[in-house]
Design an enzyme around this catalytic site. Structure first.
Site, PDB file in Angstrom:
ATOM      1  N   ASN A  54       0.841  -1.191   0.000  1.00  0.00           N
ATOM      2  CA  ASN A  54       0.000   0.000   0.000  1.00  0.00           C
ATOM      3  C   ASN A  54       0.876   1.241   0.000  1.00  0.00           C
ATOM      4  O   ASN A  54       1.866   1.301   0.741  1.00  0.00           O
ATOM      5  CB  ASN A  54      -0.923   0.009   1.227  1.00  0.00           C
ATOM      6  CG  ASN A  54      -2.246   0.671   0.946  1.00  0.00           C
ATOM      7  OD1 ASN A  54      -2.515   1.100  -0.170  1.00  0.00           O
ATOM      8  ND2 ASN A  54      -3.095   0.746   1.950  1.00  0.00           N
TER       9      ASN A  54
ATOM     10  N   TYR B  35       3.825  -0.598   7.757  1.00  0.00           N
ATOM     11  CA  TYR B  35       2.638  -1.384   8.095  1.00  0.00           C
ATOM     12  C   TYR B  35       2.572  -2.657   7.249  1.00  0.00           C
ATOM     13  O   TYR B  35       2.320  -3.759   7.772  1.00  0.00           O
ATOM     14  CB  TYR B  35       1.394  -0.525   7.868  1.00  0.00           C
ATOM     15  CG  TYR B  35       0.100  -1.196   8.258  1.00  0.00           C
ATOM     16  CD1 TYR B  35      -0.284  -1.283   9.589  1.00  0.00           C
ATOM     17  CD2 TYR B  35      -0.758  -1.715   7.289  1.00  0.00           C
ATOM     18  CE1 TYR B  35      -1.483  -1.890   9.954  1.00  0.00           C
ATOM     19  CE2 TYR B  35      -1.954  -2.316   7.641  1.00  0.00           C
ATOM     20  CZ  TYR B  35      -2.307  -2.409   8.973  1.00  0.00           C
ATOM     21  OH  TYR B  35      -3.492  -3.009   9.313  1.00  0.00           O
TER      22      TYR B  35
END
Length: 457
Positions: free
Chosen positions: A356, A362
């Site tokens: 992403n 993350y």
């Protein structure tokens, strides 16, 4: 946050306008409740492949799914296609012949589950045919519509290694339904409303019996991290509903919210930073009789593109989302706090599968969870009698996603086969399935709860 577009498309003007403009037309999902505990319509059982005998024990397992099992139906609520006997490219024609006449008649919010076996390293014809089922299922999930879902379940294969599938004369080509009961109950129910296009591979482990189907986790203690709000609170709620004694853990900074959640569920609050050096010791002290279920749900984001990301943002995300999971899991397993027959469920993300923009930290942490599950699952089962699995949520309607800018939020909602966001309870139901005593055969799996998101699909 309310999905106004979903509501609009349910009106007559909305249906007309979206149809004319070619816009997504999401169907309201039928989720589990006391009023709607089952799908509507019978379960249609079909077979494909040269071997027309049913998988050993399959009829009994399907009967336990709670739907009347039939050989033909005008409007089935679910279809189970036994394709374990498909061992050649030509045999794939039987898959088409079986499902082509029935997909249009499937009731809205229906289920299609295809049963296959693990592609064989010793028989490339069987391997090609069984791998083809994955592409078939993922494609059908994207086109079936009306809130319906499609999955592939690979049953354990009891064939002798080195013996080609074509030489086997066992029922179902050598597959057995032992251990598949909890998986099929989950997939053939409203509990799996936001799960589609998934491949679940079962082991040959013997399932533990469930004494009380209404409270399958009775007598077990479950600890959920990040339990004060959002997905964690939903997980704690569903586990409590299923009979578990719940310990709800979250950071001391949200103590008041944690205590309110725990009070609502009759759970025990445990204000604790999961990254603390003594976190495992304090968890063990809070569960003196041991844990039957450990859910690693706590997680944070510190988004920024890598070129602009200081080391603190990287380190804090990896520490909370991955390193604390590794550390506490190792220590709790070593201490025997997680009892034999226990379940460990971690939280990954589709960001860890597809990546992403602005989330290298993350995505790395969530991809690490996937690596943990795949590596530890078989060893934890062998050494401790504990299974290890993960859920990988997609766009879930929470306070965090409600704060996302409008157009990005709408894209996240619509970019999946169900054209809508999921709810925290969708993730919680998947966790509860992993936690079931009779889910012993489900190990080392990562289940995407994302409506078959187009990201990384």
């Amino acid at each position: 946050m309310a999905d106004r577009y979903l509501h609009f498309t349910g009106t007559a003007p909305g249906r007309f306008l979206t149809r004319r403009l070619g816009l997504p037309q999401p169907a309201p999902l039928r989720r589990w409740s006391l009023e709607t505990p089952r799908l509507e319509g019978p379960l249609l059982h079909l077979t494909a492949g040269a071997d027309t005998e049913a998988v050993a024990g399959l009829a009994e397992v399907l009967a336990g799914a709670g739907l009347p099992v039939v050989g033909r139906a005008d409007r089935p609520g679910a279809v189970v296609l036994d394709a374990t006997g498909v061992t050649t490219a030509a045999g794939l024609g039987d898959v088409h012949a079986a499902l082509h006449p029935v997909v249009r008649s499937l009731a809205p919010g229906g289920r299609v589950v295809v049963l296959g076996t693990v592609p064989s390293p010793d028989d490339h014809h069987q391997a090609a045919a069984q791998q083809a089922l994955e592409g078939f299922v993922r494609s059908l999930g994207k086109e079936i519509g009306r809130g319906s879902t499609v999955q592939l379940v690979r049953l354990p294969d009891v064939r002798v290694p080195g013996v080609p599938a074509s030489d086997v004369r066992l029922p179902g080509g050598g597959a057995t339904a032992q251990g598949a009961a909890s998986t099929l109950r989950f997939l053939l129910s409203p509990r799996s409303a936001y799960v589609s296009g998934q491949v679940i591979e079962l082991t040959d482990a013997t399932p533990e019996p469930v004494t009380d189907p209404a409270a399958p986790l009775a007598g077990r203690t479950a600890l959920v991290t990040g339990a004060a709000r959002g997905i964690g609170a939903a997980v704690a709620s569903v586990l409590a509903r299923d009979g578990a004694r719940v310990i709800a853990l979250d950071v001391p900074g949200v103590r008041e919210e944690l205590e309110r959640t725990a009070a609502r569920l009759g759970a025990t609050p445990l204000p604790l930073d999961i990254t603390a050096p003594d976190a495992a010791d304090r968890i063990a002290a809070a569960a003196p009789d041991g844990l039957g279920v450990l859910v690693h749900n706590a997680g944070i984001t510190r988004d920024r593109r890598l070129a602009n990301m200081p080391a603190e943002r990287w380190t804090s995300v990896v520490d909370v989302n991955l390193d604390s999971v590794l550390r506490t899991t190792d220590e709790l397993l070593k201490a025997g706090t997680i009892r034999r027959g226990g379940r460990i469920v971690a939280t990954a993300s589709i960001a860890g599968i597809a990546g992403n923009n602005g989330q290298t930290n993350y995505a790395a942490s969530k991809a690490g969870i996937i690596g943990l599950v795949r590596s530890l699952g078989p060893r934890a089962a062998a050494d401790h009698g504990v299974t290890v699995n993960a859920v990988a949520p997609g766009f879930i309607e929470t306070k965090m996603t409600a704060a996302v800018p409008f157009f990005i939020r709408e894209a996240g909602r619509r970019m999946n086969s169900l054209a809508q966001g999921g709810l925290p309870v969708d993730v919680a139901e998947a966790v509860a399935w992993f936690a079931q005593p009779d889910s012993t055969a489900v190990n080392g799996q990562v289940l995407r709860v994302c409506g078959q998101s187009l990201l990384g699909a």
